[in-house]
Design a protein around this motif. Structure first.
Motif, PDB file in Angstrom:
ATOM      1  N   GLU A 105       0.522  -0.808   0.333  1.00 28.25           N
ATOM      2  CA  GLU A 105       0.072   0.054   0.450  1.00 28.25           C
ATOM      3  C   GLU A 105       0.545   0.890   0.717  1.00 28.25           C
ATOM      4  O   GLU A 105       0.132   2.110  -0.869  1.00 28.25           O
ATOM      5  N   PHE A 106       2.246   1.431   0.734  1.00 19.79           N
ATOM      6  CA  PHE A 106       2.671   2.695   1.290  1.00 19.79           C
ATOM      7  C   PHE A 106       3.332   2.834  -0.220  1.00 19.79           C
ATOM      8  O   PHE A 106       3.534   4.071  -0.796  1.00 19.79           O
ATOM      9  N   LYS A 109       1.227   3.838  -2.768  1.00 20.53           N
ATOM     10  CA  LYS A 109       0.818   5.601  -2.669  1.00 20.53           C
ATOM     11  C   LYS A 109       1.795   6.819  -3.038  1.00 20.53           C
ATOM     12  O   LYS A 109       1.728   7.728  -3.772  1.00 20.53           O
ATOM     13  N   HIS A 110       3.081   5.880  -2.469  1.00 18.68           N
ATOM     14  CA  HIS A 110       4.115   6.801  -3.112  1.00 18.68           C
ATOM     15  C   HIS A 110       4.069   7.379  -5.361  1.00 18.68           C
ATOM     16  O   HIS A 110       4.611   8.129  -5.126  1.00 18.68           O
ATOM     17  N   GLY A 112       1.717   7.024  -6.682  1.00 16.91           N
ATOM     18  CA  GLY A 112       0.495   7.646  -7.242  1.00 16.91           C
ATOM     19  C   GLY A 112      -0.203   6.460  -8.212  1.00 16.91           C
ATOM     20  O   GLY A 112      -0.356   6.137  -9.285  1.00 16.91           O
ATOM     21  N   THR A 114      -1.994   2.234  -8.407  1.00 13.30           N
ATOM     22  CA  THR A 114      -2.481   1.582  -7.680  1.00 13.30           C
ATOM     23  C   THR A 114      -2.008  -0.171  -7.452  1.00 13.30           C
ATOM     24  O   THR A 114      -0.836   0.224  -7.942  1.00 13.30           O
ATOM     25  N   GLN A 115      -2.164  -0.763  -6.253  1.00 13.81           N
ATOM     26  CA  GLN A 115      -1.797  -2.007  -5.480  1.00 13.81           C
ATOM     27  C   GLN A 115      -1.512  -2.776  -6.751  1.00 13.81           C
ATOM     28  O   GLN A 115      -0.114  -3.209  -6.969  1.00 13.81           O
TER      29      GLN A 115
END
Length: 184
Positions: A105-106, A109-110, A112, A114-115
C-alpha cells in the motif's frame, strides 16, 4: 576493463570493477569470479563478489599482497570483454499485500499507482542478483522499474517476513524469514 586494487588486510585484496551499481559492473564482477574459480591460484582461499567489487582472500604464507596484486593484474589484463558466464534463472513465488507484503500500500501511494499496478511492474521484470547479503538466502537484486521505487521505511516489527523492507530503484532486498534489521 579497468580495475583498481586495494588491500583489505594482510590476507585480502579488493578488486574494484566500477564505482556505480549497474549491469556493466556486475558483468565484470561475475567475470572476475569465474576466472578465479576456473583457474584458482595456489594462494587463493576465497572470493566474495559484491555490487562492484570482488574481495579475494589469500594465504599470506603462500603469497604476499604485492605478488597477489601482480598476478591478479596479469590474469585480468588477459581477459576479453566478458568471460562466457551463463546466469541461471530462478523463479521465486511472491505473495503481495497483507501480512506477506505490508509495504504494498505504501509503495502504491508513494508512486501514485494502484496496488495491482505495483504488482504488475514488479512481476513484469527480470532481476539480477547483485550480491548475497549478511545472511544466506538474503540477495540484493537489481533491475527493478524505477516506477515502483520507494524510500526505506522504519519498521515497527523487526520480525518482518516475506517482503522487501525497501524498493530503491537500483536494488531490492528479498527477505524470506525473520532477520535482525537494526539498520532499518
Amino acid at each position: 576493463m579497468d580495475f583498481s586494487f586495494s588491500p583489505l588486510s594482510d590476507q585480502a585484496i579488493v578488486i574494484e570493477a566500477g564505482n556505480e551499481i549497474n549491469e556493466s559492473a556486475q558483468k565484470a564482477v561475475r567475470t572476475i569470479s569465474a576466472l578465479l574459480e576456473a583457474s584458482p591460484p595456489s594462494w587463493l582461499i576465497e572470493t566474495i563478489p559484491a555490487f562492484t567489487t570482488v574481495t579475494v582472500f589469500y594465504d599470506p604464507i603462500k603469497a604476499l599482497y604485492g605478488t597477489v596484486k601482480s598476478e591478479l593484474e596479469e590474469l585480468l589484463s588477459q581477459t576479453g570483454e566478458e568471460l562466457a558466464v551463463t546466469p541461471r534463472t530462478v523463479e521465486i513465488p511472491v505473495c503481495y499485500g497483507g501480512e506477506f507484503g505490508p509495504d504494498l500500500e505504501f509503495v502504491a501511494k508513494h508512486n501514485g499507482l494502484t496496488q495491482q499496478q505495483v504488482i504488475d511492474f514488479h512481476t513484469g521484470g527480470e532481476y539480477s542478483v547483485y550480491m548475497i547479503g549478511f545472511a544466506p538466502g538474503f540477495p540484493f537484486i537489481g533491475g527493478m522499474s524505477e516506477k515502483i521505487a520507494a524510500p526505506r521505511r522504519i519498521l515497527r516489527d523487526f520480525g518482518f517476513q516475506n517482503a522487501p523492507s525497501a524498493l530503491p530503484a537500483c536494488k531490492q532486498e528479498f527477505i524470506r524469514s525473520k532477520l535482525p534489521a537494526a539498520g532499518n
